[in-house]
Enzyme design. Structure first.
Site, PDB file in Angstrom:
ATOM      1  N   GLY A 214      11.038   1.161 -15.759  1.00  0.00           N
ATOM      2  CA  GLY A 214      11.916   0.317 -15.361  1.00  0.00           C
ATOM      3  C   GLY A 214      13.218   0.985 -14.459  1.00  0.00           C
ATOM      4  CB  THR A 237       2.047   7.888  -3.041  1.00  0.00           C
ATOM      5  OG1 THR A 237       1.222   8.700  -3.542  1.00  0.00           O
ATOM      6  CG2 THR A 237       2.359   8.471  -1.653  1.00  0.00           C
ATOM      7  CG  ASP A 241       9.697   6.173  -0.169  1.00  0.00           C
ATOM      8  OD1 ASP A 241      10.683   6.662  -0.473  1.00  0.00           O
ATOM      9  OD2 ASP A 241       8.612   6.882  -0.024  1.00  0.00           O
TER      10      ASP A 241
HETATM   11  O1  RIB Z   1       7.978   8.887  -1.001  1.00  0.00           O
HETATM   12  C1  RIB Z   1       6.504   9.384  -0.803  1.00  0.00           C
HETATM   13  C2  RIB Z   1       6.423  10.036   0.836  1.00  0.00           C
HETATM   14  O2  RIB Z   1       6.734  11.335   0.218  1.00  0.00           O
HETATM   15  C3  RIB Z   1       5.088  10.192   1.140  1.00  0.00           C
HETATM   16  O3  RIB Z   1       4.506   9.035   1.897  1.00  0.00           O
HETATM   17  C4  RIB Z   1       4.926  11.402   1.832  1.00  0.00           C
HETATM   18  O4  RIB Z   1       4.925  11.262   3.275  1.00  0.00           O
HETATM   19  C5  RIB Z   1       6.308  12.039   1.413  1.00  0.00           C
HETATM   20  O5  RIB Z   1       7.309  12.168   2.461  1.00  0.00           O
END
Ligand code: RIB
Length: 293
Positions: A214, A237, A241
């Site tokens: 979390g 991944t 973001d």
């Molecule tokens: O946070 C993930 C990202 O980190 C990936 O998409 C890669 O491109 C790196 O920048």
């Protein structure tokens, strides 16, 4: 408007059941070329959730760059400030996905040309934003310049200190929120442990992402946990973001920090159920359906 100033990479993703040791060759299971880069990922996460998003970044004058421009346009992200750099390559990330987790090597290429001078050229684009999202995959002087412009002009900033660098004290003052993962947070807190005043100021602005454990925020200096949704992770991944992009959307819609973190944590959890940084990012309907479930 949410502005993301940051990296644009093409992710070269290999899925393997065996992680090779140095000098060893193994056969992988799958290879894909998928749009990525921390900056671009955050822009896409916010756009998929319905926000008005502008990207400021640099690509190479190559096929990956062209592919990326088309990708942004399809998602309705303004690309007016995404320019190709002559004789440069678009940034790439070589990613190995092993048992749902990843190892990443980034070659920044054109991202290195997002210099402080270029940032200055985009001053007006930054000033007209409600929120500015920054990460540390471009030259650090450019992050600093962007923070200064935003701070002087009352633009709120989410600073995602990833990958980790020792950030100057001033940056803490200029950022509205800092969103490290737990490893980056530990290093940040350690960096300023001797300066109690700064440490308290940092804590007020910290939003720590802890993956399946979390999110942690500090309310009145007291640690508060926001649980994550339980999901089967295929590829983590870009989860951070997705969180950052969705956090900006939640905050720009007037949600409290806690509510925006809950909203963003759900978006991040959904994002790890598919391969690739951006492919699993939910759109608004998918996220709302999840919230109703
Ligand atoms: O946070 C993930 C990202 O980190 C990936 O998409 C890669 O491109 C790196 O920048």
């Amino acid at each position: 408007m949410i502005t993301v100033l940051g990296s644009i990479n093409m992710d070269l993703v290999t899925v393997t059941r065996k992680d090779p040791s140095i000098g060893e060759t193994v056969l992988g299971d799958q290879f894909s070329t998928i749009p990525g880069g921390k900056g671009a990922n955050q822009a896409v996460a916010a756009a998929k959730l319905g926000a008005d998003v502008q990207m400021i970044g640099r690509i190479g004058d190559d096929l990956f760059g062209q592919e990326y421009l088309n990708h942004f346009m399809k998602l309705g992200i303004s690309t007016e400030n995404v320019e190709p750099v002559t004789d440069e390559k678009t940034g790439i990330a070589s990613i190995t996905v092993y048992e749902g987790d990843n190892k990443i090597i980034v070659v920044p290429g054109a991202n290195n040309f997002l210099t402080p001078e270029v940032v200055d050229d985009h001053k007006e684009d930054i000033i007209k934003s409600d929120w500015l999202l920054l990460q540390l995959e471009i030259p650090l002087e450019s992050v600093e310049k962007s923070l200064e412009i935003a701070y002087k002009n009352g633009v709120k900033v989410i600073l995602n200190p990833a990958p980790f660098h020792k950030i100057p004290k001033d940056w803490i003052k200029m950022a509205t929120y800092l969103t490290p993962n737990q490893y980056e947070a530990a290093q940040l807190l350690d960096l300023y442990k001797k300066d109690e005043k700064l440490l308290n100021n940092l804590k007020e602005k910290l939003v720590i992402t802890k993956g399946s454990a979390g999110v942690v925020i500090f309310e009145g200096n007291k640690e508060q946990s926001i649980p994550a949704l339980k999901v089967e992770a295929v590829d983590t991944t870009g989860a951070g973001d997705t969180f950052n992009g969705a956090l900006a959307v939640g905050l720009s819609e007037g949600k409290s920090l806690r509510e925006a973190c809950q909203f963003a944590a759900r978006a991040a959890a959904i994002s790890v159920t598919k391969l690739g940084a951006q492919l699993g990012m939910p759109n608004r309907t998918e996220l709302d359906d999840q919230l109703d479930a």
